[in-house]
Design a protein around this motif. Sequence first.
Motif, mmCIF file in Angstrom:
data_model
loop_
_atom_site.group_PDB
_atom_site.id
_atom_site.type_symbol
_atom_site.label_atom_id
_atom_site.label_comp_id
_atom_site.label_asym_id
_atom_site.label_seq_id
_atom_site.Cartn_x
_atom_site.Cartn_y
_atom_site.Cartn_z
ATOM 1 N N SER A 1 4.080 5.706 -5.386
ATOM 2 C CA SER A 1 4.114 5.697 -6.848
ATOM 3 C C SER A 1 3.070 6.643 -7.421
ATOM 4 C CB SER A 1 3.880 4.284 -7.380
ATOM 5 O OG SER A 1 4.924 3.442 -6.985
ATOM 6 N N CYS A 2 1.880 6.638 -6.831
ATOM 7 C CA CYS A 2 0.813 7.529 -7.292
ATOM 8 C C CYS A 2 1.209 8.993 -7.105
ATOM 9 C CB CYS A 2 -0.473 7.217 -6.536
ATOM 10 S SG CYS A 2 -1.864 8.217 -7.029
ATOM 11 N N ILE A 3 1.763 9.318 -5.945
ATOM 12 C CA ILE A 3 2.207 10.699 -5.686
ATOM 13 C C ILE A 3 3.317 11.086 -6.664
ATOM 14 C CG2 ILE A 3 3.423 12.152 -4.011
ATOM 15 C CD1 ILE A 3 1.830 10.723 -1.822
ATOM 16 N N ILE B 1 0.836 -1.210 0.000
ATOM 17 C CA ILE B 1 0.000 0.000 0.000
ATOM 18 C C ILE B 1 0.871 1.260 0.000
ATOM 19 C CG2 ILE B 1 -1.601 1.347 1.421
ATOM 20 C CD1 ILE B 1 -2.948 -1.284 2.167
ATOM 21 N N VAL B 2 1.913 1.280 0.835
ATOM 22 C CA VAL B 2 2.802 2.448 0.894
ATOM 23 C C VAL B 2 3.499 2.647 -0.457
ATOM 24 C CG1 VAL B 2 4.939 3.316 1.934
ATOM 25 C CG2 VAL B 2 3.140 2.380 3.373
ATOM 26 N N PHE B 3 3.968 1.572 -1.065
ATOM 27 C CA PHE B 3 4.626 1.677 -2.364
ATOM 28 C C PHE B 3 3.651 2.192 -3.424
ATOM 29 C CE2 PHE B 3 5.916 -0.244 -6.441
ATOM 30 C CZ PHE B 3 7.139 0.384 -6.577
ATOM 31 N N GLY B 4 2.408 1.720 -3.387
ATOM 32 C CA GLY B 4 1.401 2.202 -4.331
ATOM 33 C C GLY B 4 1.103 3.679 -4.143
ATOM 34 N N ILE B 5 0.986 4.123 -2.897
ATOM 35 C CA ILE B 5 0.711 5.541 -2.623
ATOM 36 C C ILE B 5 1.882 6.413 -3.085
ATOM 37 C CG2 ILE B 5 0.421 7.220 -0.757
ATOM 38 C CD1 ILE B 5 -1.241 5.081 0.704
#
Length: 149
Positions: free
Chosen positions: A95-97, A89-93
Amino acid sequence: MDEDEFNRSIEPILGKKPNVYSEVPDRDPKDINAHLKVGFEDIIAEPISTHSFDRVWIGSHAVFELVKFIIYRILTTFLAIPMAFIAGIVFGILSCIHIWVVMPVIQGCMMTLPSIHVIWTSLMDMFIGPFFFSIGRCLSSIDVKTVQN
């Protein structure tokens, strides 16, 4: 797993180790005190055919393997899986930012940089340069002398 099969799969603990210590000299070469010699079976009070040490070793080894397996399963369930989920989840957030915030801001700055450079250069030439030039001329007329007593 059958107990005999388990016994064959484990090498004896003390059976194949080389002698590390030198042999103790025989203090009773004529076997005068043979009736005083005491063996392991005499102390434990088991017949020779019963090998309780082997059973204890097999049992303790089996319990160790079982406890190790259960503890690894518990640690995996309670630590590794939730940590992998949280890290995903942290990696996805992040990456999105990075994709939707950081890169557009950097691209915008890079596109406006040449015009900002032109504006900054003209501001320096029109205001800042003449101001410091006049201050330099005013302060150059000041003469400071030091006197030693």
